[in-house]
Design a protein around this motif. Structure first.
Motif, PDB file in Angstrom:
ATOM      1  N   THR A 159      -7.477 -12.719   0.522  1.00  0.00           N
ATOM      2  CA  THR A 159      -8.446 -11.814  -0.121  1.00  0.00           C
ATOM      3  C   THR A 159      -9.181 -10.934   0.890  1.00  0.00           C
ATOM      4  OG1 THR A 159      -8.735 -13.367  -1.947  1.00  0.00           O
ATOM      5  CG2 THR A 159     -10.463 -11.702  -1.628  1.00  0.00           C
ATOM      6  N   PRO A 160      -9.742 -11.507   1.995  1.00  0.00           N
ATOM      7  CA  PRO A 160     -10.422 -10.630   2.970  1.00  0.00           C
ATOM      8  C   PRO A 160      -9.512  -9.565   3.570  1.00  0.00           C
ATOM      9  CG  PRO A 160     -11.027 -12.917   3.351  1.00  0.00           C
ATOM     10  CD  PRO A 160      -9.927 -12.933   2.355  1.00  0.00           C
ATOM     11  N   LEU A 161      -8.249  -9.944   3.834  1.00  0.00           N
ATOM     12  CA  LEU A 161      -7.350  -8.954   4.418  1.00  0.00           C
ATOM     13  C   LEU A 161      -7.016  -7.846   3.428  1.00  0.00           C
ATOM     14  CD1 LEU A 161      -4.897 -11.174   6.508  1.00  0.00           C
ATOM     15  CD2 LEU A 161      -6.704  -9.670   7.341  1.00  0.00           C
ATOM     16  N   MET A 162      -6.872  -8.190   2.154  1.00  0.00           N
ATOM     17  CA  MET A 162      -6.631  -7.157   1.152  1.00  0.00           C
ATOM     18  C   MET A 162      -7.831  -6.210   1.052  1.00  0.00           C
ATOM     19  SD  MET A 162      -4.747  -9.335  -1.870  1.00  0.00           S
ATOM     20  CE  MET A 162      -4.746  -7.918  -2.952  1.00  0.00           C
ATOM     21  N   ILE A 163      -9.023  -6.789   1.084  1.00  0.00           N
ATOM     22  CA  ILE A 163     -10.234  -5.954   1.042  1.00  0.00           C
ATOM     23  C   ILE A 163     -10.312  -5.081   2.286  1.00  0.00           C
ATOM     24  CG2 ILE A 163     -12.747  -6.006   1.053  1.00  0.00           C
ATOM     25  CD1 ILE A 163     -12.591  -8.573  -0.625  1.00  0.00           C
ATOM     26  N   ALA A 164      -9.992  -5.696   3.447  1.00  0.00           N
ATOM     27  CA  ALA A 164     -10.044  -4.945   4.706  1.00  0.00           C
ATOM     28  C   ALA A 164      -9.055  -3.782   4.691  1.00  0.00           C
ATOM     29  CB  ALA A 164      -9.755  -5.876   5.878  1.00  0.00           C
ATOM     30  N   ALA A 165      -7.855  -4.032   4.180  1.00  0.00           N
ATOM     31  CA  ALA A 165      -6.863  -2.958   4.118  1.00  0.00           C
ATOM     32  C   ALA A 165      -7.326  -1.828   3.204  1.00  0.00           C
ATOM     33  CB  ALA A 165      -5.537  -3.525   3.625  1.00  0.00           C
ATOM     34  N   SER A 166      -7.950  -2.201   2.079  1.00  0.00           N
ATOM     35  CA  SER A 166      -8.463  -1.173   1.160  1.00  0.00           C
ATOM     36  C   SER A 166      -9.577  -0.369   1.812  1.00  0.00           C
ATOM     37  CB  SER A 166      -8.969  -1.832  -0.125  1.00  0.00           C
ATOM     38  OG  SER A 166      -7.932  -2.565  -0.762  1.00  0.00           O
ATOM     39  N   VAL A 167     -10.454  -1.090   2.530  1.00  0.00           N
ATOM     40  CA  VAL A 167     -11.568  -0.400   3.211  1.00  0.00           C
ATOM     41  C   VAL A 167     -11.036   0.538   4.290  1.00  0.00           C
ATOM     42  CG1 VAL A 167     -13.572  -0.738   4.700  1.00  0.00           C
ATOM     43  CG2 VAL A 167     -13.258  -2.170   2.684  1.00  0.00           C
ATOM     44  N   MET A 168     -10.043   0.080   5.044  1.00  0.00           N
ATOM     45  CA  MET A 168      -9.476   0.916   6.100  1.00  0.00           C
ATOM     46  C   MET A 168      -8.824   2.169   5.512  1.00  0.00           C
ATOM     47  SD  MET A 168     -10.078  -0.314   9.088  1.00  0.00           S
ATOM     48  CE  MET A 168      -8.843   0.466  10.104  1.00  0.00           C
ATOM     49  N   LEU A 169      -8.085   2.005   4.411  1.00  0.00           N
ATOM     50  CA  LEU A 169      -7.454   3.154   3.770  1.00  0.00           C
ATOM     51  C   LEU A 169      -8.513   4.145   3.281  1.00  0.00           C
ATOM     52  CD1 LEU A 169      -4.956   4.611   2.712  1.00  0.00           C
ATOM     53  CD2 LEU A 169      -5.108   3.206   0.631  1.00  0.00           C
ATOM     54  N   LEU A 170      -9.558   3.603   2.654  1.00  0.00           N
ATOM     55  CA  LEU A 170     -10.644   4.465   2.185  1.00  0.00           C
ATOM     56  C   LEU A 170     -11.331   5.155   3.360  1.00  0.00           C
ATOM     57  CD1 LEU A 170     -12.366   5.457  -0.179  1.00  0.00           C
ATOM     58  CD2 LEU A 170     -13.809   3.428   0.101  1.00  0.00           C
ATOM     59  N   ALA A 171     -11.496   4.409   4.457  1.00  0.00           N
ATOM     60  CA  ALA A 171     -12.132   4.983   5.645  1.00  0.00           C
ATOM     61  C   ALA A 171     -11.308   6.126   6.223  1.00  0.00           C
ATOM     62  CB  ALA A 171     -12.349   3.902   6.689  1.00  0.00           C
ATOM     63  N   VAL A 172      -9.976   5.948   6.223  1.00  0.00           N
ATOM     64  CA  VAL A 172      -9.103   7.012   6.737  1.00  0.00           C
ATOM     65  C   VAL A 172      -9.248   8.279   5.884  1.00  0.00           C
ATOM     66  CG1 VAL A 172      -6.701   7.704   7.041  1.00  0.00           C
ATOM     67  CG2 VAL A 172      -7.443   5.466   7.821  1.00  0.00           C
ATOM     68  N   LEU A 173      -9.246   8.094   4.563  1.00  0.00           N
ATOM     69  CA  LEU A 173      -9.375   9.253   3.669  1.00  0.00           C
ATOM     70  C   LEU A 173     -10.722   9.937   3.838  1.00  0.00           C
ATOM     71  CD1 LEU A 173      -7.743   7.768   0.427  1.00  0.00           C
ATOM     72  CD2 LEU A 173      -6.707   9.273   2.137  1.00  0.00           C
ATOM     73  N   LEU A 174     -11.798   9.129   3.916  1.00  0.00           N
ATOM     74  CA  LEU A 174     -13.131   9.706   4.098  1.00  0.00           C
ATOM     75  C   LEU A 174     -13.258  10.397   5.447  1.00  0.00           C
ATOM     76  CD1 LEU A 174     -15.427   6.926   2.551  1.00  0.00           C
ATOM     77  CD2 LEU A 174     -14.827   9.139   1.574  1.00  0.00           C
ATOM     78  N   SER A 175     -12.663   9.792   6.485  1.00  0.00           N
ATOM     79  CA  SER A 175     -12.718  10.400   7.819  1.00  0.00           C
ATOM     80  C   SER A 175     -11.981  11.731   7.838  1.00  0.00           C
ATOM     81  CB  SER A 175     -12.120   9.446   8.851  1.00  0.00           C
ATOM     82  OG  SER A 175     -12.855   8.243   8.918  1.00  0.00           O
TER      83      SER A 175
END
Length: 470
Positions: A159-175
Motif C-alpha cells: 500500500t505505501p509503495l502504491m501511494i508513493a508511486a501515485s504521489v511521484m506521478l502526480l509530482a512529475v505532472l505538477l512539476s
C-alpha cells in the motif's frame, strides 16, 4: 553544459519528493511490521494465559479443538522431550537453547524457532497437571505462526509503495506544469529581447498574471519604449546634424547674396531718391533681419558643442512686436488677411534677448498669416482671413497670444507639431514651432496651443519684469 530551467525545477522537485516519499514509506512499513509483530505476540500471550488455567485432559482431540479456536499449534509432552499428544500442524519440539529472541520479543519468554520453511513463536507452560495422570507433571508447548521478514515487508510495503508511486506521478505532472508556467513566458520574453537586439522594438502584450514574470514583461516593454524614443531622437539628431552641415554652406552663400541685394537696393534708393518709401524700408529691414539670422546660424553651426550660451538680457516685448508687425503687415495685406493687434502695458519687460523675442513672435505670426490665407484659398468663405495678436500681462506673467481662423493643424501632426521637421503645411519647413519651443524653454516660459470657436490659438507665457523703464 546548458541546463534548461525546466529540467532544474523538475529534477530538484523529484529529488526532494523522492527523499520525502522514501522516508515516509520506510516509516510506514516499519510501523506496520512492528504492529504486526506485537499482534502476534499478544495472541501468543492470550493463549498462554488461557491454557495455564485449563483443567481438562489435553488429548489430541482437545488440542485440535483448541487449534480451531485460537489458530495456534499445540504439543503436550512429559518434559523429557517426549510428545504425548499434539495437533496435526505442530512443529518438532525445540532443543534446549535453540531459538532467537528479538528486541521486540524480550518482554515475553517467547522464542523464535524455524521448522522447515516456516517460522514460529514458541512458548511453553511447565507443571501442567494432567487429570488422567495427576502425579506426573507435564509440559504444554504452544506455537503461533510467525510470518517471515520478507513476507511481512512485502505485505506491509504494498500500500505505501502504491501511494508513493501515485504521489511521484502526480509530482512529475505538477512539476512539468509549474515549469511550463515559468519557462514558456520566459521563452516569449527571450524572443522579444532578441527582436529588440535586432532593431524590432515592438511591445509584448501584457500578461494576466501578477508575479515576477509580469514585472519582467513590463520592464522589457518600458525598455522597448525608451529604445524607440532613443532611436527616434538619434534620427532627429542625425537630421539636424546633416541640416547644420548643409545649412552652414548655404548660409554662407545666402549671406553673400543678401549683402549684395542690400547694397543694390541702397544704391537704387539713392539714385531714385526713395529712401523714405515704406516698402523700401520694409525690404531693407527684412534684409537686415535675414543677415542677422544667417550670422547667428553660422555661429551655431561652427561651434554647436561649445556649451556657450548667450547671457539673458531684458527686452521690451511691445517694441519688439511693433517691429515684427511692421515687417509682416505687408505680407498680410498681400494675402488679404486682416492683422489685428492689441498691446497693453509698455512698461513690462521680459528676460529674453531681443533676437529671441523677435524670432518667437515672427514665427507664430507668420504661421498664423499662412494658415489664414490657406483657408481662403481652399474654401469659398465670405469672411476673409483673420489673425488676432494680443500682448498683455496677467498675474505677473507676460502673455503673447496669436489666434487665426485657419483650418488648424492636421490630426497627424497634433502630437508632434513642436518637433523639428514636423509640418502640416505644404510650404513649411517644420522648424518654426520647434524653434519657438526652444526659445520658450530657454527663457523659462512655456508655449502651448488650443482650438476654440473656430480659431487656432498659440499662447506663450513667461515671467515678466515690472517697473522697468522702456
Amino acid at each position: 553544459m546548458r541546463w534548461p530551467l525546466k529540467n532544474q525545477i523538475l529534477i530538484r522537485m523529484l529529488v526532494l519528493l523522492l527523499v520525502a516519499v522514501a522516508s515516509l514509506t520506510y516509516a510506514s512499513i516499519h510501523s506496520t511490521i512492528s504492529a504486526h509483530r506485537k499482534a502476534e505476540l499478544d495472541s501468543l500471550s492470550r493463549i498462554v494465559e488461557l491454557m495455564s488455567t485449563t483443567k481438562f485432559p489435553l488429548t489430541p482431540a482437545v488440542l485440535e479443538n483448541m487449534k480451531l479456536l485460537s489458530g495456534a499449534e499445540f504439543a503436550f509432552g512429559d518434559g523429557k522431550g517426549n510428545v504425548l499428544s499434539k495437533t496435526s500442524g505442530s512443529p518438532s519440539l525445540p532443543r534446549e537453547g535453540v531459538g532467537l529472541t528479538t528486541e521486540s520479543e524480550q518482554a515475553t519468554s517467547a522464542r523464535v524457532i524455524e521448522d522447515s520453511d516456516r517460522s514460529w513463536y514458541h512458548e511453553s507452560i511447565s507443571d501442567v497437571r494432567d487429570p488422567l495422570n495427576p502425579a506426573s507433571p507435564r509440559v504444554l508447548h504452544i506455537f503461533v505462526s510467525r510470518q517471515t521478514a520478507r513476507s511481512v515487508w512485502i505485505d506491509a510495503s504494498k500500500t505505501p509503495l502504491m501511494i508513493a508511486a501515485s504521489v511521484m506521478l502526480l509530482a512529475v505532472l505538477l512539476s512539468l506544469a509549474l515549469a511550463n508556467q515559468v519557462t514558456r513566458p520566459l521563452a516569449t520574453l527571450n524572443q522579444q529581447v532578441r527582436k529588440i537586439a535586432q532593431g524590432d522594438v515592438q511591445q509584448i502584450p501584457a500578461v494576466s498574471r501578477n508575479d515576477e514574470i509580469r514585472d519582467l514583461n513590463t520592464s522589457i516593454n518600458e525598455m522597448a519604449v525608451k529604445l524607440e524614443d532613443h532611436e527616434t531622437q538619434l534620427r532627429k539628431n542625425e537630421r539636424l546634424r546633416t541640416m547644420v552641415q548643409f545649412g552652414s554652406s548655404m548660409a554662407h552663400h545666402l549671406r553673400n547674396s543678401a549683402t549684395g541685394c542690400k547694397m543694390a537696393i541702397q544704391l537704387l534708393a539713392s539714385e531714385k531718391k526713395i529712401g523714405d518709401d515704406e516698402n523700401f524700408l520694409v525690404a531693407l529691414r527684412q534684409l537686415e533681419l535675414m543677415d542677422s539670422f544667417i550670422k547667428k546660424f553660422m555661429l551655431f553651426a561652427n561651434a554647436p558643442e561649445s556649451g556657450e550660451t548667450q547671457a539673458a538680457r531684458e527686452s521690451n516685448p511691445k517694441a519688439v512686436l511693433e517691429n515684427v508687425i511692421f515687417l509682416l503687415r505687408p505680407s498680410a495685406d498681400h494675402l488679404n488677411v486682416e492683422l489685428s493687434v492689441r498691446s497693453e502695458s509698455d512698461q513690462s519687460t521680459i528676460e529674453m534677448t531681443e533676437e529671441d523675442a523677435q524670432q518667437l513672435m515672427m514665427n507664430l505670426i507668420s504661421n498664423a498669416i499662412r494658415a489664414a490665407s490657406e483657408r481662403l484659398a481652399s474654401s469659398s468663405a465670405a469672411r476673409g482671413g483673420l489673425v488676432e495678436v494680443e500682448l498683455f500681462v496677467q498675474d505677473g506673467r507676460f502673455v503673447f497670444q496669436v489666434a487665426d481662423n485657419g483650418a488648424g493643424p492636421p490630426e497627424n501632426v497634433v502630437e508632434t507639431m513642436f518637433d523639428p521637421f514636423v509640418t502640416g503645411s505644404k510650404e513649411g519647413t517644420g522648424l518654426g514651432l520647434s524653434l519657438v519651443k526652444e526659445i520658450a524653454a530657454r527663457s523659462g516660459g512655456n508655449v502651448d496651443w488650443s482650438r476654440e470657436n473656430g480659431m487656432t490659438i498659440f499662447r506663450f507665457e513667461a515671467e515678466s519684469i515690472q517697473g522697468k523703464a522702456i
